[in-house]
Write a protein that holds these residues in place. Structure first.
Motif, PDB file in Angstrom:
ATOM      1  N   GLY A  15     -22.037  24.742  -1.297  1.00  0.00           N
ATOM      2  CA  GLY A  15     -22.913  23.679  -1.744  1.00  0.00           C
ATOM      3  C   GLY A  15     -23.891  24.154  -2.808  1.00  0.00           C
ATOM      4  O   GLY A  15     -24.223  25.345  -2.883  1.00  0.00           O
ATOM      5  N   ALA A  18     -29.936  20.970  -5.047  1.00  0.00           N
ATOM      6  CA  ALA A  18     -30.167  19.720  -5.767  1.00  0.00           C
ATOM      7  C   ALA A  18     -31.504  19.144  -5.326  1.00  0.00           C
ATOM      8  O   ALA A  18     -32.145  19.636  -4.403  1.00  0.00           O
ATOM      9  CB  ALA A  18     -29.036  18.729  -5.504  1.00  0.00           C
ATOM     10  N   ASP A  20     -33.401  15.118  -4.874  1.00  0.00           N
ATOM     11  CA  ASP A  20     -33.173  13.682  -4.914  1.00  0.00           C
ATOM     12  C   ASP A  20     -34.422  12.980  -4.407  1.00  0.00           C
ATOM     13  O   ASP A  20     -35.357  13.629  -3.900  1.00  0.00           O
ATOM     14  CB  ASP A  20     -31.964  13.313  -4.047  1.00  0.00           C
ATOM     15  CG  ASP A  20     -31.232  12.080  -4.560  1.00  0.00           C
ATOM     16  OD1 ASP A  20     -31.860  11.280  -5.281  1.00  0.00           O
ATOM     17  OD2 ASP A  20     -30.045  11.910  -4.227  1.00  0.00           O
ATOM     18  N   LEU A  26     -32.545  19.642  -1.448  1.00  0.00           N
ATOM     19  CA  LEU A  26     -31.390  19.563  -0.561  1.00  0.00           C
ATOM     20  C   LEU A  26     -30.241  20.379  -1.122  1.00  0.00           C
ATOM     21  O   LEU A  26     -30.322  20.931  -2.229  1.00  0.00           O
ATOM     22  CB  LEU A  26     -30.986  18.099  -0.357  1.00  0.00           C
ATOM     23  CG  LEU A  26     -30.808  17.214  -1.605  1.00  0.00           C
ATOM     24  CD1 LEU A  26     -29.430  17.388  -2.230  1.00  0.00           C
ATOM     25  CD2 LEU A  26     -31.040  15.751  -1.259  1.00  0.00           C
ATOM     26  N   THR A  27     -29.175  20.452  -0.340  1.00  0.00           N
ATOM     27  CA  THR A  27     -27.939  21.083  -0.781  1.00  0.00           C
ATOM     28  C   THR A  27     -26.869  20.013  -0.897  1.00  0.00           C
ATOM     29  O   THR A  27     -26.596  19.298   0.069  1.00  0.00           O
ATOM     30  CB  THR A  27     -27.468  22.156   0.216  1.00  0.00           C
ATOM     31  OG1 THR A  27     -28.459  23.175   0.300  1.00  0.00           O
ATOM     32  CG2 THR A  27     -26.151  22.766  -0.226  1.00  0.00           C
ATOM     33  N   ARG A  28     -26.297  19.866  -2.089  1.00  0.00           N
ATOM     34  CA  ARG A  28     -25.189  18.936  -2.280  1.00  0.00           C
ATOM     35  C   ARG A  28     -23.919  19.687  -1.912  1.00  0.00           C
ATOM     36  O   ARG A  28     -23.404  20.507  -2.668  1.00  0.00           O
ATOM     37  CB  ARG A  28     -25.144  18.432  -3.715  1.00  0.00           C
ATOM     38  CG  ARG A  28     -24.008  17.490  -3.984  1.00  0.00           C
ATOM     39  CD  ARG A  28     -24.412  16.134  -4.479  1.00  0.00           C
ATOM     40  NE  ARG A  28     -25.546  15.518  -3.863  1.00  0.00           N
ATOM     41  CZ  ARG A  28     -26.433  14.744  -4.523  1.00  0.00           C
ATOM     42  NH1 ARG A  28     -26.262  14.511  -5.804  1.00  0.00           N
ATOM     43  NH2 ARG A  28     -27.444  14.200  -3.892  1.00  0.00           N
ATOM     44  N   MET A  43     -19.724  11.862  -0.782  1.00  0.00           N
ATOM     45  CA  MET A  43     -20.777  12.868  -0.916  1.00  0.00           C
ATOM     46  C   MET A  43     -21.232  13.318   0.462  1.00  0.00           C
ATOM     47  O   MET A  43     -21.235  12.535   1.411  1.00  0.00           O
ATOM     48  CB  MET A  43     -21.976  12.275  -1.676  1.00  0.00           C
ATOM     49  CG  MET A  43     -23.087  13.257  -2.012  1.00  0.00           C
ATOM     50  SD  MET A  43     -24.524  12.367  -2.697  1.00  0.00           S
ATOM     51  CE  MET A  43     -25.280  11.746  -1.176  1.00  0.00           C
ATOM     52  N   ASP A  45     -24.673  15.577   1.735  1.00  0.00           N
ATOM     53  CA  ASP A  45     -25.890  16.334   1.465  1.00  0.00           C
ATOM     54  C   ASP A  45     -26.416  16.935   2.757  1.00  0.00           C
ATOM     55  O   ASP A  45     -26.381  16.289   3.819  1.00  0.00           O
ATOM     56  CB  ASP A  45     -26.992  15.437   0.883  1.00  0.00           C
ATOM     57  CG  ASP A  45     -26.787  15.116  -0.581  1.00  0.00           C
ATOM     58  OD1 ASP A  45     -25.931  15.753  -1.227  1.00  0.00           O
ATOM     59  OD2 ASP A  45     -27.486  14.219  -1.090  1.00  0.00           O
ATOM     60  N   GLU A  46     -26.915  18.158   2.664  1.00  0.00           N
ATOM     61  CA  GLU A  46     -27.643  18.781   3.765  1.00  0.00           C
ATOM     62  C   GLU A  46     -29.089  18.951   3.325  1.00  0.00           C
ATOM     63  O   GLU A  46     -29.359  19.454   2.234  1.00  0.00           O
ATOM     64  CB  GLU A  46     -27.059  20.156   4.106  1.00  0.00           C
ATOM     65  CG  GLU A  46     -27.820  20.871   5.220  1.00  0.00           C
ATOM     66  CD  GLU A  46     -27.275  22.256   5.528  1.00  0.00           C
ATOM     67  OE1 GLU A  46     -27.519  22.746   6.643  1.00  0.00           O
ATOM     68  OE2 GLU A  46     -26.614  22.853   4.648  1.00  0.00           O
ATOM     69  N   PHE A  47     -30.021  18.497   4.142  1.00  0.00           N
ATOM     70  CA  PHE A  47     -31.429  18.731   3.857  1.00  0.00           C
ATOM     71  C   PHE A  47     -32.023  19.515   5.021  1.00  0.00           C
ATOM     72  O   PHE A  47     -31.672  19.300   6.176  1.00  0.00           O
ATOM     73  CB  PHE A  47     -32.186  17.423   3.613  1.00  0.00           C
ATOM     74  CG  PHE A  47     -32.039  16.384   4.694  1.00  0.00           C
ATOM     75  CD1 PHE A  47     -32.936  16.316   5.756  1.00  0.00           C
ATOM     76  CD2 PHE A  47     -31.004  15.462   4.653  1.00  0.00           C
ATOM     77  CE1 PHE A  47     -32.795  15.357   6.748  1.00  0.00           C
ATOM     78  CE2 PHE A  47     -30.864  14.490   5.643  1.00  0.00           C
ATOM     79  CZ  PHE A  47     -31.759  14.443   6.696  1.00  0.00           C
TER      80      PHE A  47
END
Length: 289
Positions: A15, A18, A20, A26-28, A43, A45-47
């Motif tokens: 990942g 990123a 947002d 976060l990690t895309r 998509m 995403d991990e936050f």
């Protein structure tokens, strides 16, 4: 009866950092270009941070059309509000499955100014016939997510879909979707091995967020460490073995839609003309009808 095929690991994806919303870090895990190989998913995403400055800005009011968002909280509290007056508080272990349909304008804001905020957001595409349906939600607290024992000390939370493990039928909190999503949170003890049946028609990925696992690879044993997503070949069975520290991972599978995907930010449709219409509807205040 044909022999069941184990799914091979095709690629491991790392990942990318990123930002947002209002500066949320976060990690895309995946998303954007070459998305067809993840169909029906758009998509992930991990936050996750214990520093409030990484998440305190949240996700102020913004639109969506044409797909579904699935938010899964591990730690922290997030408030959802939309233009229709709906409100929902996501707490640890909770899930919100939001079908944006023809349109929604909403915000997702942290309800804490310290401590850890951690979780995932998955975007699931909708087929053309379902993109313009009215928006709706399924808000699920942690105790509404079925959890099963793996038989060897681990556990399996079934957010969506159904499967069998060790001969026992397991059904998730979310079912009846046309893309037949399977969304699992699997916790394995050190060295624990599981074999999960997955429909052969489904695309399959797995994201390790703690520990590491060994997986069946093309004529070799391959591994996935924390922070890596594995994309798997077609097959009937997913074979996993945890490393020495155990593992926690998401398993996500779904039936491909096979339609054109045209995305412009928070709008996901099938043609450029439909995207232009979504932008006009948003500008004119008619996005959600």
């Amino acid at each position: 009866m044909s022999q069941l095929k184990k799914r091979d690991l095709l690629e491991a994806i790392v990942g990318q950092p990123a930002s947002d919303g209002d500066g949320v870090k976060l990690t895309r895990v995946f998303g954007g270009s070459n998305s067809a190989r993840f169909d029906p998913f758009l998509m992930l995403d991990e936050f996750g941070s214990d520093s409030a400055e990484d998440y305190i800005g949240g996700f102020p009011s913004h639109p969506h059309r044409g797909f579904e968002t699935v938010t899964y909280m591990l730690e922290g509290r997030m408030l959802h509000e939309d233009h229709m007056g709906n409100r929902g508080l996501l707490e640890p272990g909770g899930v919100q499955w939001m079908t944006a349909g023809r349109g929604i304008i909403h915000s997702e804001m942290p309800q804490q100014d310290h401590g850890t905020m951690r979780g995932f957001q998955l975007w699931v595409n909708l087929p053309a016939a379902e993109k313009m349906q009215p928006a709706h939600y399924q808000d699920l607290p942690a105790d509404a997510i079925p959890e099963y024992a793996t038989g060897n000390g681990g556990s399996l939370k079934v957010i969506a879909g159904a499967l069998e493990l060790n001969g026992a039928a397991m059904s998730g909190a979310i079912t009846g979707k046309s893309t037949e999503p399977l969304y699992l949170d699997l916790h394995l003890t050190p060295g624990e091995q599981v074999i999960l049946p997955v429909p052969g028609s489904h695309n399959l990925v797995s994201y390790v967020y703690e520990g590491d696992i060994e997986v069946h690879g093309e004529e070799r044993q391959a591994g996935l460490k924390a922070g890596r997503l594995g994309r798997f070949d077609k097959g009937d069975l997913l074979e996993l073995k945890a490393g020495g520290q155990g593992a926690r991972l998401l398993i996500i599978a779904g039936k491909p839609i096979g339609e054109p995907v045209v995305q412009y930010g928070p709008f996901v449709m099938n043609s450029e003309a439909e995207i232009h219409q979504a932008v006009r509807d948003f500008q004119q205040g008619t996005l959600a009808g």
